[in-house]
Design a protein around this motif. Structure first.
Motif, PDB file in Angstrom:
ATOM      1  N   SER A  88     -34.884  15.261  -6.839  1.00 28.16           N
ATOM      2  CA  SER A  88     -34.204  14.000  -6.543  1.00 28.16           C
ATOM      3  C   SER A  88     -34.764  12.897  -7.434  1.00 28.16           C
ATOM      4  N   GLN A 114     -21.504  13.458  -1.270  1.00 28.46           N
ATOM      5  CA  GLN A 114     -22.583  14.105  -0.543  1.00 28.46           C
ATOM      6  C   GLN A 114     -22.312  14.099   0.969  1.00 28.46           C
ATOM      7  N   GLU A 123     -24.009  17.475  -4.274  1.00 29.36           N
ATOM      8  CA  GLU A 123     -24.791  18.121  -3.209  1.00 29.36           C
ATOM      9  C   GLU A 123     -24.003  18.239  -1.913  1.00 29.36           C
ATOM     10  N   SER A 128     -25.698  19.900   1.333  1.00 27.77           N
ATOM     11  CA  SER A 128     -27.026  19.526   1.820  1.00 27.77           C
ATOM     12  C   SER A 128     -27.040  19.179   3.304  1.00 27.77           C
ATOM     13  N   ARG A 169     -24.803  27.174   4.881  1.00 21.79           N
ATOM     14  CA  ARG A 169     -24.980  26.842   3.472  1.00 21.79           C
ATOM     15  C   ARG A 169     -24.822  28.106   2.635  1.00 21.79           C
ATOM     16  N   THR A 196     -27.053  19.618  -7.667  1.00 30.10           N
ATOM     17  CA  THR A 196     -27.877  20.109  -6.573  1.00 30.10           C
ATOM     18  C   THR A 196     -29.360  20.025  -6.920  1.00 30.10           C
ATOM     19  N   HIS A 197     -30.196  19.991  -5.882  1.00 37.02           N
ATOM     20  CA  HIS A 197     -31.624  20.132  -6.132  1.00 37.02           C
ATOM     21  C   HIS A 197     -32.098  21.493  -5.628  1.00 37.02           C
ATOM     22  N   ASP A 198     -31.114  22.292  -5.149  1.00 40.29           N
ATOM     23  CA  ASP A 198     -31.433  23.594  -4.572  1.00 40.29           C
ATOM     24  C   ASP A 198     -31.179  24.673  -5.622  1.00 40.29           C
ATOM     25  N   GLU A 245     -28.732  27.559  -4.766  1.00 40.42           N
ATOM     26  CA  GLU A 245     -27.310  27.257  -4.914  1.00 40.42           C
ATOM     27  C   GLU A 245     -26.896  27.374  -6.368  1.00 40.42           C
TER      28      GLU A 245
END
Lengths: 276, 352, 347
Positions: B28, B72, B149, B152, B159, B181-183, B186
């Protein structure tokens, strides 16, 4: 150590519990006194509407009557005043709500150095004595040949009622999810469609509340109106002038109607608030 | 893109192919949402231009761009019904009621939400809201779908389910998806290609396999998946192999561009590439002691302390006999040179 | 501004800005400036202006008398009387043109010429308004606290209902109720007579309405609830756990209020004080009703007289501006005292 703490705690708990009981009693008594103070005068005023005695009084009791309500129904000046009040009230909300909304949109959407100053100016009518608003409106519009009357009374009232609606709109707008408007824009909505389909529906409950409150504020206003009304009169300024000439229990009859309407309105408001 | 003195995104060249599922992955605050907002038209770049299908987008507002954004928080209109939400973009384009109602029905069928037309968004579950948002975005037939995202807010199970669903929808409609995304899970499971961002810069653009197997910077190596980090100095570079002098003794690693003899280097080895009791063919061997042992079901995670105090993470499957290892047990570990990626020193992704 | 443009486009943004501009200029600022401007000039009549006015009045009287004569006169006298009326009319026209040409003079005289009597009324108005404010604060804080923190559910709703009803009933009618109570033959005197303390036939009943206390009593009653609601609104947002935590840490009730509740309620207290003071100082209704339109001990009544009885708008404007400045000073003092900004004030 732990036993010592337990021993020490019991009497402390007892003292504070009984102390609290006393303070609750005291508060209860205070509340009863306060509400007697609030309601007893209204009761006195209302009872006099049913007294046959031709002066407003409850001490010179001459028997129950409803004749003052009949006299009220025949009182042309009061009825004309009521019509004027409603006219002004409708005009005021028609002007104050758009103004208040415009002010709220500008203040919540634009962050700038002068934002604070503009805010101060736009809420200043709330903090200004009502008679000053009436006087300044009267003095200003005389320059354009507009004399005191329904129009000026409405203008003066709209000045501060718009401020109240603005505060209501600002509170609502601050809770708005801004991404909704961005989403609408992203889907290709024109500003007008966005305003009509996203912003306005979101604000609808506030518009309704602001309209009702603004209308009531307008109808009930005296201090501003009496300066700007000129030769015309509203229900409230007519009541005001009766104290000088011709005070009869007809005024008490109006009072009874006001009290009943207010109680009904307040109960409805409380129920609505509870439901929220 | 600059905000006052703060540079959110440095000069960036980014080319996304048509019909591609492209992810922008980063922690982030790395600037990925800023890129998205520039593509969507909510922000104008301070320098440079955004082109979509070869057309410059400078001065074109979000309403006119051939993009649709999935927010988001989804930003469904709470006071409109589901079908009105889906058809809003069509309403904005002046389509007649009957026509847009029909089209909304088709789109809701596409996302498996037929029969929910008259509900309000508040009456739907998290996954259903998600699909309404997708249908609403697809209704305007964008050439690019931007997703910020969107998963999230969902719980873990949903998810995972939505990952597959999103990928399937993308392949069905065939338009470009740009997914923020920060995942990493994913990004790795859904994307054709991934851009990894850090502090306003793109670190690497690659396919998921390449990103995981051949990270190009220390940041990417540690941000995407877990990695063991070993410090050292390159002594020689021959035949595609590097010889590295490290506190653990001489090590051999795969050669990478930008790393030459005499330079400081970081060697990255994936935990699943660490072998316990390695056979003699394994080039790098280290002895140590088990200090932590975590069974995750299908896998066993072991933390091994070497004599120099360096910690190594090893992952073995539950089928392996080394599952029986106990804490405090001494053992020998090793890894092949091809499994060791040597990279120039640089900032690592910090565990959050 | 860019935010607004990006979302609402040029047309809507322009409409919004124009409406705010109209509100600010034509309804708020310029009218106040016009009032200030009016307070800074007066018409200077030349030395014999008063004599001219008197002469005009006398001529109008004469014409009135002559017209009566005309109706009663015979044919021969009619021509003579008509000629006389004509000559007087032309004299009036001449004199009136002189009167109109009175000069406009600028200066602070409308303020500085305020008589000692009027200034005394101004000071008294300010003093009593401040007293109303302080009393209302003392009386209302426990009420607001009870409604916001002590009671919950049905009880709290009932309490609020009890506060809203008198708050919403028209100000004039609430004041009127006090007129009936304090009237010479009103509730209090009748009660006293019933107890044998006063006797109407001997004239020992107390003329409450002739004392300034009557206006004061009605004023507290009329504006007390404007103190309750702002304080209630801020106290309602106070987390009850904070009070429990303070009590748990051993603070006595007084300390809990002084250190936790009152600091939290500061903005509400400030708003309540400003509203109560402003309404009291600018109240025309209370003195008007309690004195049945006869008295003149409240500054707002002086202002009304200058406008509508003495027809001197310039002095009226000066008095009104004085009141406005006094209220502004009070607002700034309160904001200073409670350390709150304008944003917290009007919420």
């Amino acid at each position: 150590m732990s036993t010592a703490a337990a021993i020490g705690r019991t009497p402390v708990g007892k003292i504070s519990a009984s102390g609290r009981k006393w303070s609750e009693l005291l508060l209860g008594a205070y509340l009863v006194l306060f509400f007697v103070y609030l309601f007893a005068p209204l009761l006195v005023m209302s009872l006099a509407a049913f007294n046959t005695y031709p002066q407003p009084s409850i001490t010179q009791w001459q028997g129950w009557t409803l004749k003052w309500f009949g006299a009220l129904a025949d009182d042309q000046r009061i009825l004309a005043g009521l019509v004027n009040s409603v006219l002004i009230g409708l005009g005021v909300i028609a002007a104050a709500i758009p103004l208040g909304l415009a002010g709220a949109l500008l203040l919540t959407r634009v962050e700038g150095r002068y934002n604070g100053i503009l805010y101060g100016v736009l809420v200043s009518p709330i903090l200004t004595p009502g008679i000053i608003l009436g006087i300044s409106t009267l003095v200003f519009w005389r320059n354009f040949g507009v004399a005191g009357g329904l129009l000026l009374a409405g203008t003066a009232q709209a000045t501060f009622i718009a401020s109240y609606s603005m505060l209501m709109f600002m509170a609502r707008l601050q809770r708005q999810d801004r991404t909704l408007e961005e989403a609408a824009l992203d889907l290709g909505a024109s500003p007008w469609l966005l305003f009509r389909r996203v912003t306005l529906p979101f604000l609808m409950p506030t518009i309704a509340t602001a309209a009702v409150i603004g209308f009531l504020q307008s109808i009930e206003n005296y201090n501003t109106t009496v300066f700007a009304i000129g030769g015309d009169w509203t229900l409230v300024t007519e009541i005001g002038s009766r104290f000088r000439f011709g005070l009869t229990p007809v005024i008490n009859a109006i009072g009874v109607i006001f009290v009943i309407l207010t109680i009904i309105g307040a109960i409805a408001w409380t129920i609505l608030r509870q439901r929220e | 893109m600059r905000f006052r003195d703060f540079t959110a995104v440095h000069k960036t060249d980014l080319m996304v192919n048509a019909g591609e599922f492209f992810s922008i992955l980063g922690p982030s605050g790395c600037g990925k949402t800023t890129i998205l907002k520039m593509v969507a038209g909510f922000l104008e770049p301070t320098e440079g231009t955004v082109l979509i299908g070869g057309t410059p987008m400078t001065g074109v507002g979000p309403a006119q761009r051939p993009t649709a954004l999935i927010f988001q928080n989804l930003a469904l209109f709470p006071l409109m019904t589901v079908w009105e939400n889906v058809a809003f973009g069509l309403e904005a384009r002046g389509m007649r009621v009957a026509e847009r109602r029909r089209r909304a029905g088709e789109l809701l069928d596409l996302v498996a939400l037929g029969g929910h037309e008259m509900k309000r968004p508040g009456e739907l579950s998290g996954g259903q809201k998600q699909r309404v948002a997708i249908a609403r975005a697809l209704a305007v037939e964008p050439s690019v779908l931007l997703l910020d995202e969107p998963l999230s807010a969902l719980d873990l199970k949903l998810r995972h389910h939505m990952r597959a669903e999103l990928r399937a929808i993308q392949q069905r409609v065939g338009i470009t998806f740009i997914y923020i995304t920060h995942d990493q899970g994913e990004a790795l499971t859904m994307s054709d290609r991934i851009a990894v961002m850090s502090q306003g810069r793109i670190e690497q653009i690659a396919t998921p396999e390449e990103l995981y197997g051949r990270p190009s910077s220390a940041f990417v190596a540690t941000f995407v998946g877990a990695n063991n980090v070993l410090h050292g100095r390159v002594t020689s570079a021959v035949n595609g192999h590097l010889s590295v002098d490290s506190p653990l003794g001489p090590l051999r690693a795969r050669k990478t561009d930008g790393v030459a003899a005499g330079q400081e280097t970081l060697i990255f080895v994936r935990p699943e590439r660490i072998r316990l009791d390695p056979p003699p063919t394994v080039e790098n061997r280290i002895s140590g002691k088990v200090v932590r042992r975590e069974l995750e079901g299908a896998y066993l995670q072991l933390e091994i302390a070497t004599e120099t105090g360096q910690r190594l993470l090893a992952q073995v499957t539950n089928a392996d006999e080394s599952v029986a290892r106990k804490i405090g047990e001494s053992l020998s570990v090793g890894f092949n040179a091809v499994d060791a990626q040597a990279l120039p020193p640089g900032p690592l992704a910090v565990e959050r | 501004m860019r935010n607004l443009l990006a979302i609402y486009g040029r047309t809507l943004t322009a409409i919004i800005c124009l409406m705010v501009l109209f509100w600010v200029l034509a309804m708020i600022l310029v009218p106040q400036i016009a009032m200030l401007h009016n307070s800074l000039w007066w018409t200077e009549k030349s030395g014999d202006a008063a004599a001219v006015t008197l002469r005009i009045d006398a001529l109008y009287n004469d014409i009135g008398v002559l017209e009566l004569d005309l109706a009663a006169a015979g044919d021969d006298e009619k021509a003579k009387i008509t000629a006389e009326i004509e000559s007087k009319r032309s004299e009036i026209a001449e004199l009136e043109s002189k009167e109109v040409s009175a000069r406009r003079v600028y200066g602070f005289a409308n303020y500085t010429r305020m008589s000692a009597l009027h200034f005394g009324i101004f000071v008294k108005t300010m003093f009593f308004s401040a007293l109303v404010t302080v009393l209302a604060l003392i009386v209302c804080y426990p009420i607001a606290f009870a409604a916001a923190q002590v009671f919950t559910g049905e009880k709290a709703a009932l309490l609020m209902l009890g506060l809203v009803v008198p708050y919403a009933i028209n100000e004039l009618l609430r004041i009127y109720a006090w007129l009936m109570i304090l009237d010479y033959q009103g509730v209090i005197n009748s009660a006293l007579a019933w107890m044998g303390l006063v006797d109407f036939s001997k004239g020992t009943a107390i003329p409450f309405l002739q004392s300034p206390g009557a206006v004061f009593a009605a004023m507290i009653y009329a504006y007390i609830l404007f103190m309750v609601f702002p304080i209630y609104n801020t106290l309602e947002t106070l987390d009850r756990n904070q009070l429990d935590a303070a009590r748990d840490l051993g603070a006595a009730t007084a300390r809990i209020h002084w250190r936790v509740a009152i600091p939290h309620a500061k903005p509400g207290i400030a708003v309540g004080c400003i509203m109560t003071f402003m309404l009291s100082a600018g109240s025309y209704s209370v003195p008007q009703i309690m004195t049945r339109g006869q008295g003149g001990d409240w500054f707002s009544q002086l202002i009304y007289r200058q406008f509508f009885d003495a027809n001197n708008w310039n002095i009226g404007a000066a008095y009104a501006f004085t009141l406005l400045v006094a209220c502004l000073v009070f607002i700034f003092l309160v904001m200073r005292m409670f350390g709150v900004g304008i944003r917290e004030i009007a919420r």
